[in-house]
Design an enzyme around this catalytic site. Structure first.
Site, PDB file in Angstrom:
ATOM      1  N   ASN A   9       1.005  -1.183  -0.123  1.00  0.00           N
ATOM      2  CA  ASN A   9      -0.077  -0.059  -0.151  1.00  0.00           C
ATOM      3  C   ASN A   9       0.827   1.323  -0.073  1.00  0.00           C
ATOM      4  O   ASN A   9       1.472   1.695   1.092  1.00  0.00           O
ATOM      5  CB  ASN A   9      -0.925  -0.104   1.399  1.00  0.00           C
ATOM      6  CG  ASN A   9      -1.719   1.424   1.356  1.00  0.00           C
ATOM      7  OD1 ASN A   9      -1.573   2.173   0.550  1.00  0.00           O
ATOM      8  ND2 ASN A   9      -2.499   1.442   2.491  1.00  0.00           N
ATOM      9  N   LYS A  11       0.191   4.161  -0.358  1.00  0.00           N
ATOM     10  CA  LYS A  11      -0.612   5.435   0.166  1.00  0.00           C
ATOM     11  C   LYS A  11      -0.221   6.750  -0.632  1.00  0.00           C
ATOM     12  O   LYS A  11      -0.345   6.432  -1.905  1.00  0.00           O
ATOM     13  CB  LYS A  11      -0.041   5.615   1.800  1.00  0.00           C
ATOM     14  CG  LYS A  11      -0.134   4.659   2.553  1.00  0.00           C
ATOM     15  CD  LYS A  11       0.239   4.666   3.963  1.00  0.00           C
ATOM     16  CE  LYS A  11       0.061   3.414   4.522  1.00  0.00           C
ATOM     17  NZ  LYS A  11      -0.023   3.517   6.006  1.00  0.00           N
ATOM     18  N   HIS A  95      -9.427   1.554   5.190  1.00  0.00           N
ATOM     19  CA  HIS A  95      -8.288   1.531   5.804  1.00  0.00           C
ATOM     20  C   HIS A  95      -8.455   2.572   6.997  1.00  0.00           C
ATOM     21  O   HIS A  95      -9.172   3.593   6.800  1.00  0.00           O
ATOM     22  CB  HIS A  95      -7.294   2.186   4.714  1.00  0.00           C
ATOM     23  CG  HIS A  95      -5.740   2.204   5.342  1.00  0.00           C
ATOM     24  ND1 HIS A  95      -5.282   3.114   6.205  1.00  0.00           N
ATOM     25  CD2 HIS A  95      -4.733   1.217   5.035  1.00  0.00           C
ATOM     26  CE1 HIS A  95      -4.037   2.989   6.550  1.00  0.00           C
ATOM     27  NE2 HIS A  95      -3.690   1.613   5.920  1.00  0.00           N
ATOM     28  N   GLU A  97      -6.528   4.944   7.908  1.00  0.00           N
ATOM     29  CA  GLU A  97      -6.319   6.449   7.529  1.00  0.00           C
ATOM     30  C   GLU A  97      -7.825   7.052   6.923  1.00  0.00           C
ATOM     31  O   GLU A  97      -8.149   8.373   7.224  1.00  0.00           O
ATOM     32  CB  GLU A  97      -5.512   6.591   6.759  1.00  0.00           C
ATOM     33  CG  GLU A  97      -3.976   6.348   7.467  1.00  0.00           C
ATOM     34  CD  GLU A  97      -2.830   5.820   6.618  1.00  0.00           C
ATOM     35  OE1 GLU A  97      -2.764   5.781   5.285  1.00  0.00           O
ATOM     36  OE2 GLU A  97      -1.993   5.270   7.304  1.00  0.00           O
ATOM     37  N   GLU A 167      -5.294  -4.534  10.925  1.00  0.00           N
ATOM     38  CA  GLU A 167      -3.890  -3.577  11.038  1.00  0.00           C
ATOM     39  C   GLU A 167      -4.529  -2.715  12.284  1.00  0.00           C
ATOM     40  O   GLU A 167      -5.363  -1.904  12.128  1.00  0.00           O
ATOM     41  CB  GLU A 167      -4.096  -2.330   9.660  1.00  0.00           C
ATOM     42  CG  GLU A 167      -3.950  -2.973   8.527  1.00  0.00           C
ATOM     43  CD  GLU A 167      -3.369  -2.105   7.533  1.00  0.00           C
ATOM     44  OE1 GLU A 167      -2.192  -2.592   6.813  1.00  0.00           O
ATOM     45  OE2 GLU A 167      -3.923  -1.041   7.348  1.00  0.00           O
ATOM     46  N   GLY A 173       2.694   2.580  10.689  1.00  0.00           N
ATOM     47  CA  GLY A 173       3.749   3.729  10.500  1.00  0.00           C
ATOM     48  C   GLY A 173       4.302   3.943  11.741  1.00  0.00           C
ATOM     49  O   GLY A 173       5.185   5.083  11.769  1.00  0.00           O
ATOM     50  N   SER A 212       3.600  -1.940  10.307  1.00  0.00           N
ATOM     51  CA  SER A 212       5.118  -1.847  10.382  1.00  0.00           C
ATOM     52  C   SER A 212       5.712  -3.261  10.342  1.00  0.00           C
ATOM     53  O   SER A 212       6.484  -3.707  11.002  1.00  0.00           O
ATOM     54  CB  SER A 212       5.531  -1.517  11.971  1.00  0.00           C
ATOM     55  OG  SER A 212       5.171  -0.271  12.169  1.00  0.00           O
TER      56      SER A 212
HETATM   57  P1  13P Z   1       3.090   0.610   7.602  1.00  0.00           P
HETATM   58  O1  13P Z   1       3.773  -0.672   7.003  1.00  0.00           O
HETATM   59  O2  13P Z   1       3.945   1.720   7.315  1.00  0.00           O
HETATM   60  O3  13P Z   1       3.105   0.463   9.316  1.00  0.00           O
HETATM   61  O4  13P Z   1       1.665   0.816   7.144  1.00  0.00           O
HETATM   62  C1  13P Z   1       0.925  -0.163   7.175  1.00  0.00           C
HETATM   63  C2  13P Z   1      -0.602   0.185   6.542  1.00  0.00           C
HETATM   64  O5  13P Z   1      -1.431   1.162   6.748  1.00  0.00           O
HETATM   65  C3  13P Z   1      -0.595  -0.667   5.256  1.00  0.00           C
HETATM   66  O6  13P Z   1      -1.805  -0.313   4.939  1.00  0.00           O
END
Ligand code: 13P
Length: 253
Positions: A9, A11, A95, A97, A167, A173, A212
């Site tokens: 992903n 983003k 997601h 976010e 997640e 992140g 992560s």
């Molecule tokens: P990270 O791997 O950067 O923690 O992000 C995870 C994520 O949100 C994947 O959709």
């Protein structure tokens, strides 16, 4: 046996030029990974060119979002049929976010999942608790409600097309990964919810872990019984790093 699914992903990262260079570097690095599904979800702006470049390769393109409507006055949105045209195999919905920054709720997410299924695109439905929710021991209540709401209306005959991504928000992140045991506990709970909702079909639904995931921790995560893949943010932005994740230890082929 569930086929592992390793998904990037990206983003809001990478231009078209960067996406194509990434694909050219990644493809030879994952040539031996024949027993896993490999997915890249770039920004919408890269989807057409990246999809064309990946055609005939083992890597499948995905979108990061979709609107459930077929067309209309929805400024800034993208419809499922537009993703079909770009040979999009999967689309991420719900997601954290999008839930937290754009106020998306389970009802809207379930409409997206249903619209995708109607167009032959597999939804990757994300769920996960915040740190406050985990510390208050509300993880199962929160994740259970997200699953019930986000998968509402899906026919048990179609549900094996759905991928769930667990997640935990506190692991996204942050560099703070759930331990393999903590993640497995959550995945086992998710599968029990799926059994309650969909019966035996639950055994074929793939549940990815996200938060992560890195080359250093992917092997131990993937060794867990109910962890069927990874949804990777930061560590998917560099081809060698994502390739190591795709080629996790224990993968056959
Ligand atoms: P990270 O791997 O950067 O923690 O992000 C995870 C994520 O949100 C994947 O959709």
């Amino acid at each position: 046996m569930r086929r592992p699914i390793l998904a990037a992903n990206w983003k809001m990262q990478k231009t078209n030029a960067e996406a194509l260079a990434f694909a050219d570097t990644l493809l030879p690095l994952v040539a031996e990974a024949s027993d896993v599904d490999i997915v890249i979800a770039p920004p919408f702006t890269c989807l057409a060119k990246l999809s064309a470049r990946l055609q005939g390769s083992p890597i499948q393109p995905a979108a990061q979002n979709v609107n459930p409507e077929a067309s209309g006055a929805f400024t800034g949105e993208v419809a499922p049929g537009m993703l079909v045209e770009l040979a999009c195999a999967y689309t991420i919905v719900g997601h954290s976010e999008r839930r937290s920054l754009y106020g998306e709720g389970d009802d809207f997410i379930s409409r997206k999942a249903l619209a995708l299924l109607a167009h032959g695109i597999r939804p990757i439905v994300c769920v996960g608790e915040t740190l406050e929710e985990r510390e208050a021991e509300h993880t199962e209540a929160v994740v259970g409600a997200q699953l019930e709401g986000s998968l509402a209306g899906i026919d048990p005959a179609d549900v094996s097309q759905v991928v769930i991504a667990y997640e935990p928000v506190w692991a996204i992140g942050t560099g703070r990964t759930a331990t393999p045991e903590t993640a497995q506990d959550a995945h086992a709970f998710i599968r029990s919810c799926l059994r309650d909702g969909f019966g035996n079909a639950a055994e074929s639904i793939r549940i990815q872990y996200g938060g992560s995931v890195k080359p250093e921790n992917v092997d131990s995560l993937m060794s867990q019984a109910d962890i069927d893949g990874a949804l990777v943010g930061g560590a998917s932005l560099e081809a060698a790093s994502f390739a190591r994740i795709v080629n996790f230890e224990g993968v056959e082929g």
